[in-house]
Design a protein around this motif. Structure first.
Motif, PDB file in Angstrom:
ATOM      1  N   ALA A 116       1.707   6.985  -6.791  1.00 51.97           N
ATOM      2  CA  ALA A 116       0.681   7.960  -7.195  1.00 51.97           C
ATOM      3  C   ALA A 116       1.150   9.378  -6.947  1.00 51.97           C
ATOM      4  O   ALA A 116       0.912  10.295  -7.771  1.00 51.97           O
ATOM      5  N   LEU A 117       1.806   9.607  -5.840  1.00 54.25           N
ATOM      6  CA  LEU A 117       2.314  10.945  -5.539  1.00 54.25           C
ATOM      7  C   LEU A 117       3.376  11.379  -6.544  1.00 54.25           C
ATOM      8  O   LEU A 117       3.405  12.536  -7.017  1.00 54.25           O
ATOM      9  N   THR A 125       1.667  12.280  -9.891  1.00 57.54           N
ATOM     10  CA  THR A 125       0.997  13.584  -9.825  1.00 57.54           C
ATOM     11  C   THR A 125       2.004  14.720  -9.882  1.00 57.54           C
ATOM     12  O   THR A 125       1.809  15.729 -10.578  1.00 57.54           O
ATOM     13  N   ALA A 179       0.831  -1.210   0.000  1.00 54.59           N
ATOM     14  CA  ALA A 179       0.000   0.000   0.000  1.00 54.59           C
ATOM     15  C   ALA A 179       0.862   1.254   0.000  1.00 54.59           C
ATOM     16  O   ALA A 179       0.580   2.242  -0.717  1.00 54.59           O
ATOM     17  N   LEU A 180       1.917   1.269   0.786  1.00 50.98           N
ATOM     18  CA  LEU A 180       2.814   2.417   0.826  1.00 50.98           C
ATOM     19  C   LEU A 180       3.486   2.643  -0.533  1.00 50.98           C
ATOM     20  O   LEU A 180       3.642   3.802  -0.984  1.00 50.98           O
ATOM     21  N   GLY A 219       2.216   1.826  -3.439  1.00 51.40           N
ATOM     22  CA  GLY A 219       1.213   2.374  -4.363  1.00 51.40           C
ATOM     23  C   GLY A 219       0.975   3.853  -4.133  1.00 51.40           C
ATOM     24  O   GLY A 219       0.865   4.654  -5.087  1.00 51.40           O
ATOM     25  N   VAL A 220       0.874   4.264  -2.910  1.00 51.12           N
ATOM     26  CA  VAL A 220       0.660   5.674  -2.591  1.00 51.12           C
ATOM     27  C   VAL A 220       1.841   6.513  -3.062  1.00 51.12           C
ATOM     28  O   VAL A 220       1.688   7.605  -3.640  1.00 51.12           O
ATOM     29  N   SER A 221       3.055   6.005  -2.828  1.00 58.78           N
ATOM     30  CA  SER A 221       4.253   6.727  -3.256  1.00 58.78           C
ATOM     31  C   SER A 221       4.285   6.884  -4.777  1.00 58.78           C
ATOM     32  O   SER A 221       4.626   7.961  -5.319  1.00 58.78           O
TER      33      SER A 221
END
Length: 306
Positions: free
Chosen positions: A295-296, A299, A288-289, A291-293
């Protein structure tokens, strides 16, 4: 003529006197030899070996602690009632040997009870002098209470067994007489019983050897069979008793490999997870970490391009 008669009379008188003196001296010598001696025990409990009719004594220092403990039952704070246990213990210690009984005159064994020992100790304290100076207390009533407490304490913790080393059983020939006692039965080998007069090297074997094991593991040069190491009723998994053999030897029906036939049958048993292992929740958190990284980062890159 008169002179000759006087000389004969004088000579006869001297002869009679000499004979009487010799008889009296022999009688005294015989009496002194037949008198009983005293056997000194090294404690107020245990066994003592001596001759028939020998007196038995204990040392005052061996009962001093019991006397002190008994007197403490009657002691007041700061000896206000005159009872001083330490002074009483010092008094009985200074008395040295105290006769408490004797070896029977007609038996191989005997007993000196704790009451007999206590009575001898109490009598010694009574005859030690001024009861107040001894530390027994102020007044006759208190002194008697202190003596009674000492009597109970010594009687409950003392007692001796006596053995005669020169006893012969009446009516038996010399060849059938029991062996003379040199040590008390049950005494460990290599030790002597207090009170024996002699070189001190006499020993007696134990009556029972049942406490000696049949096989002692670990003794060099002695092969201990499995039956001596494990009881016959042992129940072990897959086999009754562990077998000992030589690898490759002609034992068993599998070409000498019977002793190691279970070597490859081991299986792992599930245990508690170790503290350093990575578990499923941790993996999910890492994914999960990540994936979030990602996405950031995406962006941030798109904003830069625009």
């Amino acid at each position: 003529m008169r002179k000759t008669r006087l000389m004969k009379t004088t000579r006869r008188a001297l002869t009679v006197t000499a004979v009487a003196a010799a008889v009296a001296g022999g009688s005294l010598l015989t009496t002194g030899t037949a008198s009983a001696s005293t056997v000194l025990s090294q404690a107020c409990t245990g066994s003592v070996v001596g001759a028939l009719s020998d007196q038995v004594a204990v040392q005052g220092k061996d009962v001093a602690d019991l006397v002190k403990v008994g007197a403490q039952e009657q002691e007041w704070f700061l000896h206000l009632n005159g009872v001083d246990p330490q002074k009483i213990a010092d008094t009985i210690t200074a008395k040295g040997a105290i006769t408490v009984g004797k070896v029977p005159a007609d038996a191989a064994t005997g007993a000196i009870t704790g009451d007999a020992v206590a009575s001898a100790v109490v009598t010694t304290l009574k005859n030690a002098g001024d009861p107040y100076a001894v530390g027994l207390g102020i007044g006759g009533d208190q002194q008697q209470k202190t003596l009674d407490a000492i009597q109970r304490k010594v009687a409950g913790n003392c007692g001796l067994t006596t053995y005669a080393n020169n006893y012969t059983q009446p009516g038996l020939p010399a060849a059938q007489q029991p062996a003379l006692a040199t040590t008390a039965p049950g005494a460990p080998q290599g030790t002597t019983v207090p009170g024996i007069a002699g070189t001190g090297s006499a020993t007696a074997p134990p009556r029972n050897y049942g406490n000696i094991p049949a096989a002692v593991p670990g003794v060099a040069g002695v092969a201990t069979p499995p039956g001596a190491l494990y009881p016959s009723t042992a129940t072990l998994p897959d086999q009754a008793l562990p077998q000992v053999g030589v690898l490759g030897g002609p034992s068993g029906s599998n070409g000498g490999q019977a002793d190691v036939r279970n070597a490859g049958n081991a299986s792992a048993i599930g245990g508690d997870p170790a503290a350093g292992n990575v578990q499923l929740p941790m993996l999910l958190a890492v994914v999960a970490l990540a994936g979030v990284s990602a996405a950031l980062v995406r962006t941030w890159v798109l904003r830069k391009l625009s």
